[in-house]
Design a protein around this motif. Structure first.
Motif, PDB file in Angstrom:
ATOM      1  N   ARG A  78       0.312  -1.265   0.191  1.00 54.73           N
ATOM      2  CA  ARG A  78       0.082  -0.076   0.031  1.00 54.73           C
ATOM      3  C   ARG A  78       0.846   1.641  -0.030  1.00 54.73           C
TER       4      ARG A  78
ATOM      5  N   GLU B  62      -5.591  -1.649   3.948  1.00 52.53           N
ATOM      6  CA  GLU B  62      -7.083  -1.266   3.591  1.00 52.53           C
ATOM      7  C   GLU B  62      -7.119  -2.702   2.632  1.00 52.53           C
TER       8      GLU B  62
ATOM      9  N   GLY C 169     -10.181  -0.518  -2.137  1.00 54.54           N
ATOM     10  CA  GLY C 169     -11.686   0.853  -2.427  1.00 54.54           C
ATOM     11  C   GLY C 169     -12.098   0.880  -1.406  1.00 54.54           C
ATOM     12  N   SER C 170     -11.633   0.310  -0.063  1.00 54.82           N
ATOM     13  CA  SER C 170     -12.372  -0.087   0.802  1.00 54.82           C
ATOM     14  C   SER C 170     -11.455   0.198   2.302  1.00 54.82           C
TER      15      SER C 170
ATOM     16  N   SER D  53     -11.948   6.900   5.986  1.00 50.17           N
ATOM     17  CA  SER D  53     -13.288   6.099   5.538  1.00 50.17           C
ATOM     18  C   SER D  53     -13.858   7.039   6.339  1.00 50.17           C
TER      19      SER D  53
ATOM     20  N   THR E 127     -16.840   6.037   6.037  1.00 50.84           N
ATOM     21  CA  THR E 127     -17.484   4.022   6.403  1.00 50.84           C
ATOM     22  C   THR E 127     -16.908   3.613   7.719  1.00 50.84           C
ATOM     23  N   ARG E 128     -15.975   4.205   7.497  1.00 55.86           N
ATOM     24  CA  ARG E 128     -15.022   3.233   8.787  1.00 55.86           C
ATOM     25  C   ARG E 128     -15.751   3.746   9.986  1.00 55.86           C
TER      26      ARG E 128
ATOM     27  N   GLY F  82     -16.902   0.566   2.625  1.00 57.76           N
ATOM     28  CA  GLY F  82     -17.153   1.903   2.008  1.00 57.76           C
ATOM     29  C   GLY F  82     -18.500   2.086   1.789  1.00 57.76           C
ATOM     30  N   SER F  83     -18.219   3.411   1.033  1.00 60.15           N
ATOM     31  CA  SER F  83     -19.773   4.622   0.983  1.00 60.15           C
ATOM     32  C   SER F  83     -19.902   3.763  -0.899  1.00 60.15           C
TER      33      SER F  83
HETATM   34  C1  LIG Z   1      -8.825   3.440  -0.525  1.00 59.62           C
HETATM   35  C2  LIG Z   1     -10.354   3.355  -0.220  1.00 59.62           C
HETATM   36  N1  LIG Z   1     -10.159   2.944   1.271  1.00 59.62           N
HETATM   37  C3  LIG Z   1     -11.734   2.999   1.872  1.00 59.62           C
HETATM   38  C4  LIG Z   1     -12.326   3.781   1.457  1.00 59.62           C
HETATM   39  C5  LIG Z   1     -13.593   3.491   1.598  1.00 59.62           C
HETATM   40  O1  LIG Z   1     -13.930   5.019   2.149  1.00 59.62           O
HETATM   41  P1  LIG Z   1     -15.605   5.660   2.348  1.00 59.62           P
HETATM   42  O2  LIG Z   1     -16.204   5.389   3.673  1.00 59.62           O
HETATM   43  O3  LIG Z   1     -15.246   7.285   2.639  1.00 59.62           O
HETATM   44  O4  LIG Z   1     -16.004   5.672   1.364  1.00 59.62           O
HETATM   45  C6  LIG Z   1     -12.433   4.051   0.106  1.00 59.62           C
HETATM   46  C7  LIG Z   1     -13.415   4.686  -0.962  1.00 59.62           C
HETATM   47  O5  LIG Z   1     -13.196   5.904  -1.615  1.00 59.62           O
HETATM   48  C8  LIG Z   1     -10.746   3.880  -0.670  1.00 59.62           C
HETATM   49  O6  LIG Z   1     -10.876   4.059  -2.041  1.00 59.62           O
END
Ligand SMILES: Cc1ncc(COP(=O)(O)O)c(C=O)c1O
Length: 305
Positions: free
Chosen positions: A149, A194, A197-198, A220, A222-223, A257-258
């Motif tokens: 990462r 992570e 995208g989450s 994040s 959502t986190r 994630g969103s």
């Molecule tokens: C690398 C990464 N981590 C985590 C997330 C989750 O973020 P969020 O909950 O703000 O959508 C995302 C989503 O955009 C992401 O791209």
């Protein structure tokens, strides 16, 4: 009028246009170097109230402006401007369904990767059912990717910019090539960070565990929501570094994630978690999450109509 994805309205540089008429110069730094910052803002349709609620709108704008500030982009838009643009374009499309709204500040013009501007914006609502297939699965078989990462001293995961997603892409492509749905990244120190995208959570002995934000994790929304919902239902939560082998022997795991909300992880590197079934705590948190997003009763819900 219901507009299909490839023929819908988009807010682009102050105007509402058909998406096919929203054009960016090929030499713009956003096109050449991924020099943009963005948010994917979830909106949930409440059929009983005939209302669409944007979820945690202020938090998304706060993060967007922080990303722009960290990249020293000269952003001409205020939070109020950004909110108005989102509302106007959703209304123009007359959407009455769940959406992910892509709101992007991008470097336009003929500059380079070092340019501060000119910065402009587009806002593109995308019906949720049409987001990527990895986001619509009921459960995920993951691998730990061989790609590390990005970290705060190279390309900070705290900045939600287009260019960061090249690292996500490398991990995701490797996962798909090898027959998995998606991947989990380790950071430079070899600890779990992570997904592409989450964010990652696991459950061990009824305790919810997630890596700290300093372990190469996006801040994040959502986190943060999951942590707050878990507190509401009386769960114990620990933010600490996680070792790779802990993934193989945890009781439950999920990515969030969103876009993917709370999606169970059914296996990691073919080590099966919870007999390959959705866990009780994961399920309970997802239920809480869906109520929080759609109810319209929380400070987190901004009505669009
Ligand atoms: C690398 C990464 N981590 C985590 C997330 C989750 O973020 P969020 O909950 O703000 O959508 C995302 C989503 O955009 C992401 O791209």
């Amino acid at each position: 009028m219901k507009t299909d994805v490839s023929n819908r309205f988009i807010w682009f540089k102050g105007e509402i246009l058909n998406v096919n008429d929203a054009k960016i110069n090929v030499l713009a730094p956003t096109a050449q170097f991924g020099l943009n910052v963005f948010e994917g803002i979830p909106c949930y349709w409440n059929d009983e109230k005939k209302q669409l609620y944007a979820f945690r709108l202020h938090d998304h704008y706060e993060r967007l402006l922080k990303s722009a500030r960290l990249l020293q982009l000269d952003c001409p838009y205020t939070e109020e401007d950004m909110k108005k643009a989102l509302i106007d374009v959703v209304i123009a499309n007359e959407y009455s369904e769940n959406l992910s709204v892509r709101q992007t500040l991008f470097v336009d013009g003929f500059g380079s990767w070092g340019s501060e501007g000119p910065v402009d914006m587009f806002v593109a609502p995308i019906p949720k059912g049409k987001t990527g297939s990895e986001y619509n699965k009921k459960g995920l078989n993951c691998c730990v990717t061989s790609w590390t990462r990005i970290n705060d001293n190279s390309l900070s995961p705290r900045i939600k910019c287009g260019a960061n997603y090249i690292n996500s892409r490398m991990g995701q492509r490797e996962a798909i090539r090898n027959g998995y749905d998606t991947c989990i990244f380790l950071n430079e120190a070899g600890k779990v960070s992570e997904g592409p995208g989450s964010c990652f959570f696991m459950v061990k002995n009824d305790v919810l565990v997630t890596p700290p934000l300093t372990d190469s994790v996006l801040e994040s929304i959502t986190r943060d929501t999951v942590i707050k919902l878990a507190e509401r239902i009386g769960m114990k939560i620990i933010e600490r570094s996680i070792n790779r082998t802990e993934l193989y022997v945890c009781d439950e795991a999920f990515l969030c994630g969103s876009a993917m909300e709370i999606t169970p992880v059914l296996s990691v590197d073919r080590y099966v978690i919870n007999r390959g079934e959705v866990g009780r705590i994961t399920n309970a948190l997802h239920k809480e999450y869906l109520v929080a997003t759609v109810s319209g009763t929380q400070e987190w819900n901004t009505p669009i109509y």
